[in-house]
Design an enzyme around this catalytic site. Structure first.
Site, PDB file in Angstrom:
ATOM      1  N   ARG A 229      -6.618  -5.609  -2.927  1.00 48.32           N
ATOM      2  CA  ARG A 229      -5.804  -6.268  -1.913  1.00 48.32           C
ATOM      3  C   ARG A 229      -4.359  -6.299  -2.385  1.00 48.32           C
ATOM      4  O   ARG A 229      -4.071  -6.376  -3.582  1.00 48.32           O
ATOM      5  CB  ARG A 229      -6.278  -7.715  -1.667  1.00 48.32           C
ATOM      6  N   GLU A 258       9.300  -0.730  -2.101  1.00 48.44           N
ATOM      7  CA  GLU A 258       9.636  -0.417  -3.485  1.00 48.44           C
ATOM      8  C   GLU A 258       8.619   0.547  -4.098  1.00 48.44           C
ATOM      9  O   GLU A 258       8.977   1.515  -4.763  1.00 48.44           O
ATOM     10  CB  GLU A 258       9.692  -1.716  -4.304  1.00 48.44           C
ATOM     11  N   HIS A 270      -4.142   2.425   3.268  1.00 51.94           N
ATOM     12  CA  HIS A 270      -5.279   1.514   3.471  1.00 51.94           C
ATOM     13  C   HIS A 270      -6.534   2.296   3.875  1.00 51.94           C
ATOM     14  O   HIS A 270      -7.196   1.977   4.853  1.00 51.94           O
ATOM     15  CB  HIS A 270      -4.936   0.454   4.526  1.00 51.94           C
TER      16      HIS A 270
END
Length: 392
Positions: A229, A258, A270
């Site tokens: 996660r 970043e 994902h």
């Protein structure tokens, strides 16, 4: 009684088919009894106290406002293990890509041309030397449904595996091979591992679990993978570790600007549980969990309520969600006693500040049930009362 279930996102039809058409409707009312979701952000999605339960077709649940749900008596479920194999296979693929520069080599080969392809290949392949996973040490943080599978797969690849999970359940401990040692501390995993992969749920306690202090303890040139996660790894600190050479590579399923723009990261969108099989597994498991709760009041795989399972054999079942304070069961049973209602079976379980009581009794008329529900709700600490009828 007919229940209506509202769905968000694309739910596999195999999951929808779990709901019998004679006792369930799907997306037919503005006040559904339950929600079946995947990645929908329920923090920003309005839902009322009419929602008895929310089932997330997947393991993560940080897209659901647990405090709100608990306070209003909405049980939240997830589907642990439904996408575990999919995540495991993706992590194995990424471990191989971290060891061998396969993608750059493929991209280079596509640009070759001319009659001397074989000669170009022999000269060029030396730029794509890799290493082998066999014999390398991998630290697996989290030994639940996914982590235990990753650990087993890494072991089968010949890696030296060490696992760490201070909260491992008895069920997962039994499943874990004796060939995989468990570390006593996080430091024991970080210190000597060539690869570290994370497989724990996001909680406030786990927020920034891997940050500058932990990264400093890692082996120089190690590879870090986060397929658990977002928020568990401090992205800024990871980028600094990549810049300094402390980390060789960071691979993750959870993007931030970043990390995404750093040349030593591999970011997947994902993809962990994005397989046809995992989506079907998650949808079916979530639907079955909802049915069990809606029809029997039994709770399994809830992330905000205790596990409660009791055979539903009596004609009537009362379920009460209430605050976890002393003498609640006594106050509840006193009301039943005053009405001369005999209790056939009962169970009470608690989780933190919330408790759940299930009472089985003989049949009552609809009017008696309605009056009983109203009286039970007069107890200030009772949040929700349901009466279920056994039609078997």
């Amino acid at each position: 009684m007919t229940f209506d279930v509202k769905t968000y996102n694309v739910i596999a039809q195999e999951g929808i088919d779990v709901f019998p058409k004679d006792s369930y409707t799907v997306n037919q009312t503005e006040k559904p009894d339950a929600l079946l979701i995947r990645s929908q952000d329920m923090h920003k999605t309005a839902f009322g106290t009419n929602v008895l339960a929310i089932a997330r077709a997947g393991a993560g649940f940080n897209n659901i406002p647990l405090v709100k749900c608990t306070d209003q008596g909405t049980v939240v479920f997830n589907t642990p293990g439904s996408n575990a194999n999919a995540v495991k296979e993706l992590v194995v693929a990424l471990l191989i890509l971290a060891a061998r520069p396969v993608i750059p080599a493929i991209q280079w080969a596509k640009k070759m041309g001319g009659a001397d392809v074989s000669l170009q290949t022999e000269k060029g392949k030396n730029h794509f030397d890799g290493t082998e996973l066999q014999g390398k040490r991998i630290g697996v943080i989290g030994l639940g449904s996914v982590g235990s599978k990753v650990a087993r797969a890494a072991y089968d690849l010949g890696m030296d595996v060490v696992g760490y999970d201070p909260y491992i359940s008895v069920e997962h401990a039994w499943r874990l091979s004796n060939d995989i040692p468990r570390a006593e501390s996080l430091d024991d995993v970080l210190n000597d591992s060539d690869y570290v992969t994370i497989h724990i749920p996001y909680t406030e306690q786990n927020r920034n679990l891997i940050s500058a202090e932990e990264l400093a303890k890692m082996k120089d040139g190690a590879v870090l993978l986060n397929y658990s996660r977002g928020g568990i790894v401090n992205d800024h600190d990871v980028c600094e570790a990549l810049d300094s050479g402390k980390l060789r590579l960071f691979m993750t399923d959870f993007s931030s600007p970043e990390v995404l723009n750093h040349d030593k990261t591999v970011v997947t969108p994902h993809l962990g549980g994005t397989t046809e099989e995992a989506e079907v597994n998650g949808a079916k498991q979530a639907a079955r969990t909802l049915r069990k709760y809606l029809e029997t009041g039994n709770i399994v795989n809830s992330v905000n309520f205790p596990t409660v399972e009791m055979p539903f054999e009596a004609p009537l079942r009362l379920t009460l969600i209430h605050q976890n304070i002393p003498n609640m069961v006594g106050r509840i049973t006193t009301i039943l006693a005053n009405r001369e209602i005999n209790i056939d079976n009962m169970i009470n379980r608690s989780r933190d500040k919330i408790a759940y009581t299930v009472i089985d009794a003989a049949a009552l008329s609809e009017e008696q049930v309605e009056e009983l529900e109203k009286e039970l709700m007069t107890i200030p600490e009772v949040i929700r009362v349901r009466a279920l009828h056994n039609h078997a």
